[in-house]
Design a protein around this motif. Sequence first.
Motif, PDB file in Angstrom:
ATOM      1  N   SER A   3       0.695  14.694  -9.659  1.00 12.39           N
ATOM      2  CA  SER A   3       0.726  15.170  -8.072  1.00 12.39           C
ATOM      3  C   SER A   3      -0.164  14.049  -7.441  1.00 12.39           C
ATOM      4  N   THR A   4      -0.982  13.295  -7.992  1.00 12.94           N
ATOM      5  CA  THR A   4      -1.561  11.903  -7.460  1.00 12.94           C
ATOM      6  C   THR A   4      -0.717  10.730  -7.080  1.00 12.94           C
ATOM      7  N   PRO A   5      -0.724  10.300  -5.832  1.00  9.13           N
ATOM      8  CA  PRO A   5      -0.264   9.053  -5.495  1.00  9.13           C
ATOM      9  C   PRO A   5      -1.043   7.800  -6.020  1.00  9.13           C
ATOM     10  N   GLU A   6      -0.339   6.870  -6.583  1.00  7.82           N
ATOM     11  CA  GLU A   6      -1.081   5.510  -6.802  1.00  7.82           C
ATOM     12  C   GLU A   6      -0.612   4.487  -6.237  1.00  7.82           C
ATOM     13  N   PHE A   7      -1.586   3.923  -5.371  1.00  7.04           N
ATOM     14  CA  PHE A   7      -0.971   2.455  -4.787  1.00  7.04           C
ATOM     15  C   PHE A   7      -1.274   1.300  -5.790  1.00  7.04           C
ATOM     16  N   LEU A   8      -0.243   0.913  -6.245  1.00  7.78           N
ATOM     17  CA  LEU A   8      -0.102  -0.119  -7.154  1.00  7.78           C
ATOM     18  C   LEU A   8       0.854  -1.321  -6.994  1.00  7.78           C
ATOM     19  N   ASN A   9       0.667  -2.472  -7.595  1.00 10.58           N
ATOM     20  CA  ASN A   9       1.563  -3.653  -7.134  1.00 10.58           C
ATOM     21  C   ASN A   9       2.283  -3.788  -8.523  1.00 10.58           C
ATOM     22  N   ASP A  10       3.697  -4.223  -8.243  1.00 10.32           N
ATOM     23  CA  ASP A  10       4.530  -4.275  -9.398  1.00 10.32           C
ATOM     24  C   ASP A  10       5.023  -5.710  -9.430  1.00 10.32           C
ATOM     25  N   GLY A  11       3.734  -6.726  -9.451  1.00  9.66           N
ATOM     26  CA  GLY A  11       4.297  -8.026  -9.356  1.00  9.66           C
ATOM     27  C   GLY A  11       3.538  -8.747 -10.408  1.00  9.66           C
ATOM     28  N   ASN A  12       3.556 -10.076 -10.336  1.00 11.49           N
ATOM     29  CA  ASN A  12       2.615 -11.080 -10.989  1.00 11.49           C
ATOM     30  C   ASN A  12       1.530 -11.603 -10.224  1.00 11.49           C
ATOM     31  N   LEU A  13       0.206 -11.625 -11.166  1.00 11.21           N
ATOM     32  CA  LEU A  13      -0.804 -12.074 -10.601  1.00 11.21           C
ATOM     33  C   LEU A  13      -0.845 -13.596  -9.885  1.00 11.21           C
ATOM     34  N   THR A  14      -1.341 -13.843  -9.080  1.00  8.11           N
ATOM     35  CA  THR A  14      -1.322 -15.230  -8.190  1.00  8.11           C
ATOM     36  C   THR A  14      -2.983 -15.493  -8.148  1.00  8.11           C
TER      37      THR A  14
ATOM     38  N   ILE B  22       1.548 -13.317 -15.717  1.00  8.98           N
ATOM     39  CA  ILE B  22       0.719 -11.943 -16.196  1.00  8.98           C
ATOM     40  C   ILE B  22       1.026 -10.880 -15.077  1.00  8.98           C
ATOM     41  N   GLN B  23       1.746  -9.744 -15.532  1.00 11.50           N
ATOM     42  CA  GLN B  23       1.862  -8.623 -14.650  1.00 11.50           C
ATOM     43  C   GLN B  23       0.709  -7.831 -14.414  1.00 11.50           C
ATOM     44  N   SER B  24       0.486  -7.611 -13.092  1.00 11.89           N
ATOM     45  CA  SER B  24      -0.732  -6.714 -12.773  1.00 11.89           C
ATOM     46  C   SER B  24      -0.466  -5.833 -11.600  1.00 11.89           C
ATOM     47  N   SER B  25      -1.002  -4.792 -12.014  1.00  9.20           N
ATOM     48  CA  SER B  25      -0.853  -3.571 -10.889  1.00  9.20           C
ATOM     49  C   SER B  25      -1.915  -3.583  -9.927  1.00  9.20           C
ATOM     50  N   GLY B  26      -2.751  -4.625  -9.697  1.00  8.71           N
ATOM     51  CA  GLY B  26      -3.703  -4.448  -8.841  1.00  8.71           C
ATOM     52  C   GLY B  26      -4.357  -5.848  -8.442  1.00  8.71           C
ATOM     53  N   GLY B  27      -3.633  -6.889  -8.985  1.00  3.32           N
ATOM     54  CA  GLY B  27      -4.492  -8.173  -8.734  1.00  3.32           C
ATOM     55  C   GLY B  27      -5.584  -8.431  -9.808  1.00  3.32           C
ATOM     56  N   ALA B  28      -6.993  -8.946  -9.245  1.00  2.46           N
ATOM     57  CA  ALA B  28      -7.846  -9.137 -10.148  1.00  2.46           C
ATOM     58  C   ALA B  28      -9.050  -9.152  -9.557  1.00  2.46           C
ATOM     59  N   GLY B  29     -10.260  -8.805  -9.793  1.00  2.00           N
ATOM     60  CA  GLY B  29     -11.692  -8.863  -9.621  1.00  2.00           C
ATOM     61  C   GLY B  29     -12.209 -10.265  -9.839  1.00  2.00           C
TER      62      GLY B  29
END
Length: 643
Positions: free
Chosen positions: A528-539, A561-568
């Motif tokens: 039941s928890t919403p997740e705000f994620l990206n469904d694309g590739n790292l830039t 590289i597919q990434s759900s949230g970019g990168a730190g």
Amino acid sequence: MRLRLSISLVLVSLSVASIGSAQPVVAAITNAADYSGSIAPGSIATIFGSGFTTGAPMGAVSTPLSNTLNGVTLYVNSLPAPIFYVSAVQINFQVPTESTADTGTLTLQATTGSTTVALTLQPAAPGIFQYGVNRAVAVDYPTPLNSETAPAASGQTLVVYLTGIGNADPTLTDGYPTPSSSLFPSPYTSTASIGGVDAPVAFLGLAPGFVGLAQANITVPSLPNGDYPLSFTLTVPNSNAPSGAGTTFTSQSAIVTISGTGTPPPSILTYVSSASVPTTTLQTNVKGAANVQVNGSYAYVCSVSEISVIDVSNPQAPGAAVSFGASDLNGVGTLCQIDQNYLVELTSGTNILVYDLTTSATNPTLIGGPVALQTPYSGNFTFDGSTAIFDTSSASWSLSSDYFLSETGAIETYNFANWASPAFDADFTPPTGYTDNTSPRFGIANLGGDDIAVLGTTNNGVGNFVPSVAGEGQVTVINVTTPASPVAVTELMVPQTVSLQGIALQGTTALIAGNTQAWNNPVLYVGSTPEFLNDGNLTLSVLDFTNPQSPQILSTTVTDIQSSGGAGVVSLGGGFYALSIAPPVTGFQGPGTLAILDATTPMSPVLYPYAVIDGLGSLALSGNYLYVTTAQGISIYQVTLPG
């Protein structure tokens, strides 16, 4: 130290200090190969704890394995679980193949007492067996075990030993070794990579003569001489993955040595040590650690439940973690930063807490807060003198369709002249004329001269069915010379990107990590928890901020590289950066990738994957050591720059 394989697959013990309890106590249940928290039916798993037996350590001496050994009997979901090894502090066992439920129980019956604990099973949980310091148990027959003195040649077949490949087809009776008369392959699609380069998998299945052990026969890609991270990904079909391709499960990486031609990647990072922090979970893949900050001789790991302090005055041998703030965070810790010997913690995205580290480094005094933020917070913050600048992002969506109705963001300033009483200064939105001036904001960095770079996206989700590929990544520069009245300096759109999230400065040059998509639309749910994620590739974009009023894009690379949230991102100096890359949406609860970017030539930077790590989180650099949050706590790497 890793679990090691003998010829009969008796797994020997990791040294764990007993806490002296007569009653059996289960502290953690992990994958036996790499000690990550994910386990799967048919795989080899490990229980850590105390009070399991009063006898000497004992390993099974014959097969089929029994679910009773050394006075211990094991059941998973009421099914007998064959046992390899029992000591007072560790048990190695095979997860029953019929234990297919997502959640279940493990029951341990011993002469010292009995206990039942919850556990979570995944359909696949690949883990590579390791020896030494994170080296893969892999053989390039007929050569010896892969090592720096016995490398695998490009183009050759490398046999890698692992577990957690899912139930083989056909299945085998629990506790029995795999016969050599036929093949027992994994039912799932598998891929492997070495140094981020595809290593074709010719076979993935159970290893003949062993219980629960799997082997993968992979082809070594063409790479220069050197050490590289090896990892596997299994794709499980018929799931609720957004793309319909299935859910992916990726192993942590292990090191293999390759003999090839060409210039090897730079040896920037050397693993030196790890330190654990307290966990309230039995399976350590739960991502509790939010971020790490280093102040003097101490590292502070800020999690949802508490703040752990580790003495890193000797990074080669960090001290044991102590914790504080559990009652203040109340299970909703979000993010922390340290400035001028004060630790600022955000809780639940709505409140500010301030701890004075000058009173005690390990048990500091709470002197400020909770101070309520003007806007519910989900973003980042930075300091400029006594001013803290927060960027925010929020969203609304339809409960019937799960599509976004709106996505918004703003910039807020707070006065920290009195650390005990932070005061709100301004809620700032760039003026009309700026592109989507109320769009979500993510990363933030102080450019100097009271100029602040704020990252975001022009994808604002207004109206139903706005695709996540719409919009562009956005850099907004503001000036906070007068914190109560911030001024917009400029904005810059970064082509080939849709959202920008992580930034690190090196002089006037910045590396910005982003994604080719904004938040996945419709919203993804885990339960039941919403997740705000990206469904694309790292830039990866390199920008020149020599003139903050007119920043210049030097290069943008769209990686594969597919990434759900970019990168730190953190700057290492000398044109090098370290990145913490989020896993793909299809396996977003899996391990992330620690990588190095060589931007010594800004127009053509080169990315080098370094390791795949369970629970990979934030990064912090102190001196020549890089601190990385993991599912267990922190790992520490020594940084050595070329030249």
